[in-house]
Design an enzyme around this catalytic site. Sequence first.
Site, PDB file in Angstrom:
ATOM      1  CG  ASP A 215     -15.564  22.592 -29.020  1.00 24.14           C
ATOM      2  OD1 ASP A 215     -15.506  22.311 -28.088  1.00 24.14           O
ATOM      3  OD2 ASP A 215     -15.477  21.670 -30.698  1.00 24.14           O
TER       4      ASP A 215
ATOM      5  CG  HIS B 148     -18.312  19.607 -29.300  1.00 24.82           C
ATOM      6  ND1 HIS B 148     -16.184  20.270 -30.040  1.00 24.82           N
ATOM      7  CD2 HIS B 148     -18.358  18.608 -29.239  1.00 24.82           C
ATOM      8  CE1 HIS B 148     -16.171  18.278 -30.099  1.00 24.82           C
ATOM      9  NE2 HIS B 148     -17.156  17.421 -29.237  1.00 24.82           N
TER      10      HIS B 148
ATOM     11  CB  SER C  72     -17.066  14.951 -31.292  1.00 26.40           C
ATOM     12  OG  SER C  72     -16.492  15.320 -30.234  1.00 26.40           O
TER      13      SER C  72
HETATM   14  N1  LIG Z   1     -21.558  14.111 -21.404  1.00 27.03           N
HETATM   15  C1  LIG Z   1     -21.834  15.209 -21.858  1.00 27.03           C
HETATM   16  C2  LIG Z   1     -21.708  16.286 -23.356  1.00 27.03           C
HETATM   17  C3  LIG Z   1     -21.550  14.531 -24.834  1.00 27.03           C
HETATM   18  C4  LIG Z   1     -21.199  15.714 -25.574  1.00 27.03           C
HETATM   19  O1  LIG Z   1     -20.621  16.405 -25.877  1.00 27.03           O
HETATM   20  N2  LIG Z   1     -21.384  15.006 -26.964  1.00 27.03           N
HETATM   21  C5  LIG Z   1     -21.269  15.477 -28.195  1.00 27.03           C
HETATM   22  C6  LIG Z   1     -19.790  14.659 -28.720  1.00 27.03           C
HETATM   23  S1  LIG Z   1     -18.371  14.497 -28.022  1.00 27.03           S
HETATM   24  C7  LIG Z   1     -17.396  14.012 -28.933  1.00 27.03           C
HETATM   25  O2  LIG Z   1     -17.361  12.840 -29.361  1.00 27.03           O
HETATM   26  C8  LIG Z   1     -22.600  15.168 -29.210  1.00 27.03           C
HETATM   27  O3  LIG Z   1     -21.981  15.133 -30.186  1.00 27.03           O
HETATM   28  N3  LIG Z   1     -23.753  15.476 -28.675  1.00 27.03           N
HETATM   29  C9  LIG Z   1     -24.849  14.742 -29.172  1.00 27.03           C
HETATM   30  C10 LIG Z   1     -25.618  15.842 -29.090  1.00 27.03           C
HETATM   31  O4  LIG Z   1     -26.701  16.908 -28.715  1.00 27.03           O
HETATM   32  O5  LIG Z   1     -24.551  17.419 -28.348  1.00 27.03           O
HETATM   33  C11 LIG Z   1     -23.034  14.467 -22.325  1.00 27.03           C
HETATM   34  O6  LIG Z   1     -23.470  12.961 -22.088  1.00 27.03           O
HETATM   35  O7  LIG Z   1     -24.429  14.863 -23.269  1.00 27.03           O
END
Ligand SMILES: N[C@@H](CCC(=O)N[C@@H](CSC=O)C(=O)NCC(=O)O)C(=O)O
EC number: 3.1.2.12
Length: 278
Positions: free
Chosen positions: A223, A256, A147
Amino acid sequence: METLSQHHCFGGVQGFYRHSAHSIGLPMKFGVFVPPQAAHGPVPVLFYLAGLTCTEETFAIKAGAQRLAAELGLMIVTPDTSPRGTGIDAADAAWDFGHGAGFYLDATQAPWAGHFRMETWVTQELRQLVLAQFPARADRVGLFGHSMGGHGALTLALRHPGQYQSVSAFAPIAAPSQCPWGEKAFTGYLGEDRSGWAAHDATELIKAGHKAPPLLVDQGLADQFLAAELHPHLLEAACAEAGQPLTLRRHAGYDHGYYFIASFIDDHLRHHARTLLA
Ligand SMILES: N[C@@H](CCC(=O)N[C@@H](CSC=O)C(=O)NCC(=O)O)C(=O)O
């Protein structure tokens, strides 16, 4: 460099460390998985750049990479995703900008420019620290990410030719100048003038003739951020036009998150190993 914790893992060691980062002006944390083969000499090293809201621990805990990395003999470094404790109020105002959202570039705008220098930290200072402190091969360094970190992997490889011998990404922000996450980050860190943004946009860098090693990109079709934020089709078109080798795989049903990453992490490690262990 201070050791925060170390854990035996598949015959190797998963460790977490902190150092006083000159480029950032603050302490920075990172993880390193050292595979068992490192006991016998330097091994290839992969830098993994995580996404928004993540830390140096997220990939180590959730991706399930250590089993195959231990088998193949790959070291994996996981930098934190931004400076921490900057004292900038606005850095905690949103989850997609500021702390946890450094976007792997050196900010040029106040109040960010003093500490938000993730490109210099990742490509120079942390790289040199890892090569000096761990049994890693300086001539076998790969880069991948997810991401925001996928954007980082693609842009840093394109901006620093020769520094990374293998590159891949999970669900990267492929054209950040054309999506809300990227527009917000670039406006804040680089300023309103869009002419400076292309140098940090993988699609634009490829259009401008920058080259990277053959790219592997995986994208889930369920995603939640695909339509608004990721735009892999723009990267695909730019690579086709420029002759940049790209394998873009689209996977029905995957979202995602780290269940998606864990499902395809072995393919990415093998992609890097084909070059780094050759
Ligand atoms: N707001 C939500 C979502 C944050 C989120 O989905 N982060 C992703 C990366 S998005 C793009 O860079 C991520 O990798 N999250 C970590 C996970 O463990 O999934 C939130 O605050 O969680």
